[in-house]
Structure formats: C-alpha cells, structure tokens
Design a protein around this motif. Sequence first.
Motif, PDB file in Angstrom:
ATOM      1  N   VAL A 209       0.836  -1.205   0.000  1.00  0.00           N
ATOM      2  CA  VAL A 209       0.000   0.000   0.000  1.00  0.00           C
ATOM      3  C   VAL A 209       0.874   1.261   0.000  1.00  0.00           C
ATOM      4  O   VAL A 209       0.613   2.220  -0.740  1.00  0.00           O
ATOM      5  N   LEU A 210       1.908   1.279   0.839  1.00  0.00           N
ATOM      6  CA  LEU A 210       2.789   2.451   0.896  1.00  0.00           C
ATOM      7  C   LEU A 210       3.448   2.723  -0.453  1.00  0.00           C
ATOM      8  O   LEU A 210       3.485   3.866  -0.927  1.00  0.00           O
ATOM      9  N   LEU A 211       3.970   1.667  -1.086  1.00  0.00           N
ATOM     10  CA  LEU A 211       4.637   1.849  -2.374  1.00  0.00           C
ATOM     11  C   LEU A 211       3.650   2.289  -3.454  1.00  0.00           C
ATOM     12  O   LEU A 211       3.951   3.170  -4.270  1.00  0.00           O
ATOM     13  N   ALA A 212       2.478   1.672  -3.454  1.00  0.00           N
ATOM     14  CA  ALA A 212       1.478   2.011  -4.468  1.00  0.00           C
ATOM     15  C   ALA A 212       0.965   3.437  -4.310  1.00  0.00           C
ATOM     16  O   ALA A 212       0.547   4.069  -5.285  1.00  0.00           O
ATOM     17  N   ALA A 213       0.992   3.967  -3.086  1.00  0.00           N
ATOM     18  CA  ALA A 213       0.541   5.341  -2.862  1.00  0.00           C
ATOM     19  C   ALA A 213       1.652   6.348  -3.152  1.00  0.00           C
ATOM     20  O   ALA A 213       1.421   7.403  -3.754  1.00  0.00           O
ATOM     21  N   ALA A 214       2.878   6.022  -2.753  1.00  0.00           N
ATOM     22  CA  ALA A 214       3.968   6.993  -2.857  1.00  0.00           C
ATOM     23  C   ALA A 214       4.361   7.283  -4.304  1.00  0.00           C
ATOM     24  O   ALA A 214       4.637   8.440  -4.651  1.00  0.00           O
ATOM     25  N   MET A 215       4.382   6.271  -5.145  1.00  0.00           N
ATOM     26  CA  MET A 215       4.852   6.491  -6.521  1.00  0.00           C
ATOM     27  C   MET A 215       3.981   7.491  -7.285  1.00  0.00           C
ATOM     28  O   MET A 215       4.506   8.477  -7.841  1.00  0.00           O
ATOM     29  N   PRO A 216       2.664   7.316  -7.343  1.00  0.00           N
ATOM     30  CA  PRO A 216       1.849   8.322  -8.036  1.00  0.00           C
ATOM     31  C   PRO A 216       1.895   9.691  -7.363  1.00  0.00           C
ATOM     32  O   PRO A 216       1.817  10.721  -8.035  1.00  0.00           O
ATOM     33  N   LEU A 217       2.014   9.691  -6.031  1.00  0.00           N
ATOM     34  CA  LEU A 217       2.078  10.970  -5.323  1.00  0.00           C
ATOM     35  C   LEU A 217       3.283  11.793  -5.764  1.00  0.00           C
ATOM     36  O   LEU A 217       3.210  13.023  -5.840  1.00  0.00           O
ATOM     37  N   LEU A 218       4.391  11.127  -6.062  1.00  0.00           N
ATOM     38  CA  LEU A 218       5.563  11.859  -6.515  1.00  0.00           C
ATOM     39  C   LEU A 218       5.274  12.572  -7.828  1.00  0.00           C
ATOM     40  O   LEU A 218       5.749  13.692  -8.057  1.00  0.00           O
ATOM     41  N   ALA A 219       4.480  11.931  -8.682  1.00  0.00           N
ATOM     42  CA  ALA A 219       4.112  12.564  -9.952  1.00  0.00           C
ATOM     43  C   ALA A 219       3.131  13.713  -9.744  1.00  0.00           C
ATOM     44  O   ALA A 219       3.178  14.727 -10.446  1.00  0.00           O
ATOM     45  N   LEU A 220       2.254  13.567  -8.754  1.00  0.00           N
ATOM     46  CA  LEU A 220       1.167  14.533  -8.576  1.00  0.00           C
ATOM     47  C   LEU A 220       1.578  15.752  -7.752  1.00  0.00           C
ATOM     48  O   LEU A 220       1.147  16.874  -8.049  1.00  0.00           O
ATOM     49  N   VAL A 221       2.392  15.542  -6.716  1.00  0.00           N
ATOM     50  CA  VAL A 221       2.690  16.664  -5.808  1.00  0.00           C
ATOM     51  C   VAL A 221       4.179  16.900  -5.595  1.00  0.00           C
ATOM     52  O   VAL A 221       4.558  17.794  -4.835  1.00  0.00           O
ATOM     53  N   GLY A 222       5.044  16.107  -6.248  1.00  0.00           N
ATOM     54  CA  GLY A 222       6.478  16.219  -5.989  1.00  0.00           C
ATOM     55  C   GLY A 222       7.185  17.271  -6.800  1.00  0.00           C
ATOM     56  O   GLY A 222       8.323  17.068  -7.234  1.00  0.00           O
ATOM     57  N   ASP A 223       6.522  18.415  -7.020  1.00  0.00           N
ATOM     58  CA  ASP A 223       7.123  19.455  -7.866  1.00  0.00           C
ATOM     59  C   ASP A 223       7.912  20.486  -7.075  1.00  0.00           C
ATOM     60  O   ASP A 223       8.417  21.457  -7.643  1.00  0.00           O
ATOM     61  N   THR A 224       8.007  20.308  -5.765  1.00  0.00           N
ATOM     62  CA  THR A 224       8.872  21.167  -4.947  1.00  0.00           C
ATOM     63  C   THR A 224       9.734  20.265  -4.074  1.00  0.00           C
ATOM     64  O   THR A 224       9.382  19.113  -3.805  1.00  0.00           O
ATOM     65  N   THR A 225      10.837  20.798  -3.597  1.00  0.00           N
ATOM     66  CA  THR A 225      11.732  19.988  -2.772  1.00  0.00           C
ATOM     67  C   THR A 225      11.060  19.489  -1.491  1.00  0.00           C
ATOM     68  O   THR A 225      11.189  18.305  -1.149  1.00  0.00           O
ATOM     69  N   PRO A 226      10.310  20.340  -0.745  1.00  0.00           N
ATOM     70  CA  PRO A 226       9.667  19.842   0.478  1.00  0.00           C
ATOM     71  C   PRO A 226       8.644  18.743   0.209  1.00  0.00           C
ATOM     72  O   PRO A 226       8.605  17.731   0.927  1.00  0.00           O
ATOM     73  N   THR A 227       7.779  18.924  -0.804  1.00  0.00           N
ATOM     74  CA  THR A 227       6.772  17.889  -1.061  1.00  0.00           C
ATOM     75  C   THR A 227       7.413  16.613  -1.588  1.00  0.00           C
ATOM     76  O   THR A 227       6.988  15.508  -1.237  1.00  0.00           O
ATOM     77  N   ALA A 228       8.445  16.744  -2.414  1.00  0.00           N
ATOM     78  CA  ALA A 228       9.152  15.557  -2.894  1.00  0.00           C
ATOM     79  C   ALA A 228       9.787  14.811  -1.726  1.00  0.00           C
ATOM     80  O   ALA A 228       9.782  13.569  -1.689  1.00  0.00           O
ATOM     81  N   ALA A 229      10.315  15.544  -0.759  1.00  0.00           N
ATOM     82  CA  ALA A 229      10.933  14.918   0.406  1.00  0.00           C
ATOM     83  C   ALA A 229       9.912  14.118   1.209  1.00  0.00           C
ATOM     84  O   ALA A 229      10.182  12.995   1.654  1.00  0.00           O
ATOM     85  N   ILE A 230       8.713  14.677   1.388  1.00  0.00           N
ATOM     86  CA  ILE A 230       7.662  13.982   2.143  1.00  0.00           C
ATOM     87  C   ILE A 230       7.280  12.682   1.448  1.00  0.00           C
ATOM     88  O   ILE A 230       7.147  11.617   2.070  1.00  0.00           O
TER      89      ILE A 230
END
Length: 402
Positions: free
Chosen positions: A294-315
């Motif tokens: 579940v963690l892996l399946a959630a984190a990967m798309p999240l990086l595409a959706l919200v990882g456009d800044t360093t802080p959000t990418a870090a989270i």
Amino acid sequence: MPTLAPVPHAPRKDRNEPSAVRGWLAVLAVTLGIFSLMTSELLPVGLLTPVGAALHVSEGTAALMVTVPGLVAAVSAPLVTVATGRFDRRLVLAVLIAIVGLANLASAFATGFAVVLAARFLIGISVGGFWSVAGGIALRLVPERHVTRATAVIFGGVETASVLGVPAGTFIGDLSGWRTAFAAVGGLGLVALTAMLFLMPKVPAGRTLTFGDLPKVWKGSAGVRIGIAMTFLVITGHFLAYTFVRPILQEDGVGHGMTGVLLMVFGVAGIAGNFIAGALVAKRLRQTVAGIAVLLAAAMPLLALVGDTTPTAAIVLVLWGLGYGAVPVAFQTWILDAAPGATEAASSLFVCAFNLSIALGALFGGFAVDGLATVSVLYIGAALALLTLLLVARRGAAPARA
C-alpha cells in the motif's frame, strides 16, 4: 535487500570455536565488502542522467547499467556457489570483491558506454556469487552464540547500501562528477579486499548448495512460490520507477543539487522502515507485507502529482523509503518461514528473484521512459505493487506466522 540463512554444519567442539574478537573483525570486513558490492550494483540509479549525457546515450539505454548486473547476478548466484564449492571461502570472497573494485575503476575511466556495460557484467557475477557464499560465512567466523547477530550485521550491509550507499554515491557525483563516484566505490571495494585478506581466517569449503535443492523447495512449498511472486512484483515495480527517480525529480523542477539530498532522505526513511518491519513481522507478517504494498502504491503516483517542490518531494520519498526499507526483512521472513527445512535453497531462490526483478524493472522502465514518458514509470510501478495485495490475500499459501 535480502539475507541468506547460515549453511548448516556439524556442531563444533568448544576448543575449535573461533575467537569472538577475531571473528567479529572478520564479520565487519565481510560487511564492508557486501556494502561496497551492493552500492556498486545500485549506484547508477542516481547517476543515469550525467552518465548518459557524457557517453551520449539516452536515459533508457543508460538504465542497462542496472539491468545487466541484475540479470547476471540472478544467474551467477547458484552457478558461482556450485563452481567454487571446493575452494577456501575467504579466497572466493576476496576474488569477487577485487573484481568489483577493479570494475568500478574501469567504469570511472571509461571512454565509451560499451566499456561501462562490460564492467557492469563483471559486477553482476560478483554480486550473485558473493551473496551466496557470504550467506553462511558467519557460522564459520564467530562462536555459535554470536551467529545470529553476526549474520544480521553482515546482511545489514545489503540494506544499508540500498538506502544509504546509493544516495551517498549520488551526492559525490553531484559534487565532483559521476566518474569520481565510480572511483570512490571502486576504492571502497579495494579497501574491503584488504580488510578481508588481513582480518579473515582461512575458511575451508563446507556443505554447499546443489542445483537439485532448488526445484525441490519450489515444488514443495506454496508459501515459497507466493513469496517469490510477491518479491517479483514489488521489486520490479520499485526499480521500474526508482531507477529513474533522478530524471523524474528534475522534470518536476527539483534543483539539480538537491537530488542527492532527497535520495539521502529516502535512505534514512528506508532504515527506519527496516527497523519498524523487523518489530512487526514476528506477529503481523501478512499485515506488514500488505502495508508495504500500500505504501509503495501510494507513494509512486504521489511523486508525480505533488512532488514538484523539494519539500513535497521529500515527504513523498519518506513514505516511499519507509515502504521499500521494510521489504528485505519482511519478504525474507516470509520466504524462510515458508521453507523452514530448506532455508538455504529458499534463500537462493529469493536472491535470484530479487536480482532478476532489479534487472527487469530497470529494463522495462527504460522502455517506458523512451517510449511513453518519464513519469509513466511511477504509475506502472504502483500498479505492480497493488497486484501484490491479491497474493497476500490468498489463504493457505502463507507461512504459519502470517
């Protein structure tokens, strides 16, 4: 990455037990060796972009630096173990780690991509062989009462390389160039070689794995088959996406100099995930494996959706790191619990599956990056992780403690 169970031997007499101090020094030498080995295998993950640019190949083609050693390691794990069965184990490990050191130095001075791939081929041989031989080495180095801890320390080098070695290599590459990163890992391999030659005693060959053991454990345990299938899905999905995390972050607008820092964040989270999973698997193995998926399946798309800044990418990378860091201990426990009478053969299947999955993830990720879009690998990787939940839910195919 994966832990191999010690090879069983006849009980030792007390007078023949190795010295605890000398034994632990040897254990630390092997640990340094396996850390440098696994860092070598995964180092290109953080260096695809600069290596591809310098050697004039696409990022998808550059991913062959991960694919080639993974494929070779999957094949060499049983082959090297059987072929070197009569040789002193110290000598075998020393030769394999020497190959790693020299191959990385060759990559550092390579003038063409073909030379790098040839060096990566040699690293694959060393990775598969070293894992298989080192799996039972602790039993031969330390007193009986220390074997479990010594084995955990040795293969802690695998996990530490996965979650810290690669970020550190990327950081060095960002500061001084990718050639310096390869040279540094090559130098580390030669340091490990020196440590093993001076700190390890001679270790005569003992009982070794035979090819006939592998099909027996595969056919005899549904839990092993399910565990191997889950390993294939999760590791393939992870490396399909993680191999290209650097270009993904750069496309998202994360600064070039922050990539190594973010991968270090991923690494620290991975170590935390390893300890958390280690505390959970004894009583909640099935739930832990499901939580990883579940963690892996959630984190990967999240990086595409919200990882456009360093802080959000870090989270997002913290979540991803927590999930992946838990994989080795949880999946290894599943495999070994499913075959308590054949732990060495089951572990060898796990090593083969793990390395094959690394290779296929990088390979098919390269196809997706070159043929679709870089970000596509995040969604494909998440889909593979989700499929794992179907296997976790199967009744009657899990170990007893799951």
